[in-house]
Design an enzyme around this catalytic site. Structure first.
Site, PDB file in Angstrom:
ATOM      1  N   HIS A  85     -67.520  -3.672  82.975  1.00 58.61           N
ATOM      2  CA  HIS A  85     -67.086  -5.101  83.171  1.00 58.61           C
ATOM      3  C   HIS A  85     -65.633  -5.222  83.061  1.00 58.61           C
ATOM      4  CE1 HIS A  85     -71.552  -5.526  81.963  1.00 58.61           C
ATOM      5  NE2 HIS A  85     -71.734  -5.906  83.153  1.00 58.61           N
ATOM      6  N   LYS A 130     -85.330 -13.751  82.934  1.00 54.15           N
ATOM      7  CA  LYS A 130     -84.965 -12.587  82.346  1.00 54.15           C
ATOM      8  C   LYS A 130     -84.958 -12.394  80.778  1.00 54.15           C
ATOM      9  CE  LYS A 130     -81.766 -10.126  85.204  1.00 54.15           C
ATOM     10  NZ  LYS A 130     -80.311  -9.428  85.396  1.00 54.15           N
ATOM     11  N   ARG A 134     -70.861  -0.051  91.753  1.00 51.48           N
ATOM     12  CA  ARG A 134     -70.466   1.376  91.225  1.00 51.48           C
ATOM     13  C   ARG A 134     -71.016   2.470  92.150  1.00 51.48           C
ATOM     14  NH1 ARG A 134     -73.797  -1.058  86.386  1.00 51.48           N
ATOM     15  NH2 ARG A 134     -74.397  -2.109  88.095  1.00 51.48           N
ATOM     16  N   SER A 166     -75.009  -1.783  81.478  1.00 51.81           N
ATOM     17  CA  SER A 166     -75.431  -2.193  80.426  1.00 51.81           C
ATOM     18  C   SER A 166     -76.904  -1.748  79.877  1.00 51.81           C
ATOM     19  CB  SER A 166     -75.734  -3.672  80.533  1.00 51.81           C
ATOM     20  OG  SER A 166     -74.227  -4.343  80.437  1.00 51.81           O
TER      21      SER A 166
END
Ligand code: ADP
Length: 163
Positions: free
Chosen positions: A20, A44, A93, A131
Site C-alpha cells: 500500500h 466484511k 499486483r 493483507s
C-alpha cells in the site's frame, strides 16, 4: 470546485502493508495530495477494527501533510464526489487483481462518469504481497517484517500473542 491535483486511494488496509505504501508513494509523484480512505463495510469481518486501521495509517504518515487519512462507509463514488475529487487510485499486483479492479472501475464510471480510476503497479518485491496473506502467516506463527511497517509487525504479533 473539482480538485484535480488530489486523488482518493480507497481500501480496507487490514492491515497496511509496504505494498500500500508503495502505491501511495507512486501516487504522490503525480498528485499533490492523496486521501487514503479506509473502508468500513458492515458485511466484511476485519482483523483490526476501523479505529485500529486508521490509527496505524496515522502513525505511519503522521509527518506527511500530503497524505490525509479518512474513513468512509457507503458508496465510494459518493464519498469521492462529496470531496470534490475526480480520481480514484488503486494498485494492480498481478493478473488476478485485474478482473475485479476492471469491473469496479467500469461500474464506478457507470455511476459517475466524471470519475476516473488510475492504477499503479508496485515494485515487483510487493507484487505477491496482500493483507490477507500477511494475516495468515502471522496467525500460523510466521512473520514477514520486511514487508510491513514496524508498527504493523508489532500489532500482528500482539494480536496473535507472541513476544
Ligand atoms: P480492498 O479490500 O479494497 O481490496 P486492500 O486494502 O486489500 O483493500 O487494497 C487496497 C488497494 O491496494 C487495492 O487496489 C489493492 O489492489 C491495492 N494493494 C493491496 N496490496 C497491494 C500490493 N502489495 N501492491 C500493490 N497494490 C496493492
Amino acid at each position: 470546485m473539482l480538485k484535480k491535483n488530489m486523488a482518493v486511494y480507497p481500501g480496507s488496509y487490514d492491515p497496511l502493508t509496504n505494498g500500500h505504501i508503495d502505491i501511495i508513494e507512486r501516487g504522490l509523484k503525480i498528485f499533490d495530495k492523496i486521501v487514503v480512505a479506509v473502508l468500513k463495510n458492515p458485511a466484511k469481518t476485519y482483523l483490526f477494527n476501523l479505529k485500529e486501521r486508521c490509527g496505524i495509517l496515522n502513525d505511519v504518515f503522521k509527518s506527511n501533510d500530503k497524505i490525509e487519512i479518512v474513513h468512509f462507509e457507503g458508496l465510494l463514488v459518493d464519498f469521492v464526489k462529496e470531496r470534490g475529487i475526480t480520481t480514484i487510485v488503486r494498485g494492480l499486483r498481478a493478473i488476478s487483481d485485474f478482473e475485479i479492479e476492471f469491473q469496479m472501475a467500469l461500474m464506478n464510471r457507470k455511476i459517475e462518469p466524471r470519475i476516473e480510476t488510475i492504477f499503479f503497479v508496485p515494485s515487483e518485491s510487493y507484487s505477491f504481497l496482500s493483507s490477507k496473506l500477511v494475516k495468515e502467516i502471522y496467525l500460523l506463527g510466521g512473520e514477514v517484517p520486511s514487508m510491513l511497517p514496524a508498527i504493523v509487525d508489532r500489532k500482528l504479533k500482539e494480536r496473535f500473542r507472541r513476544p
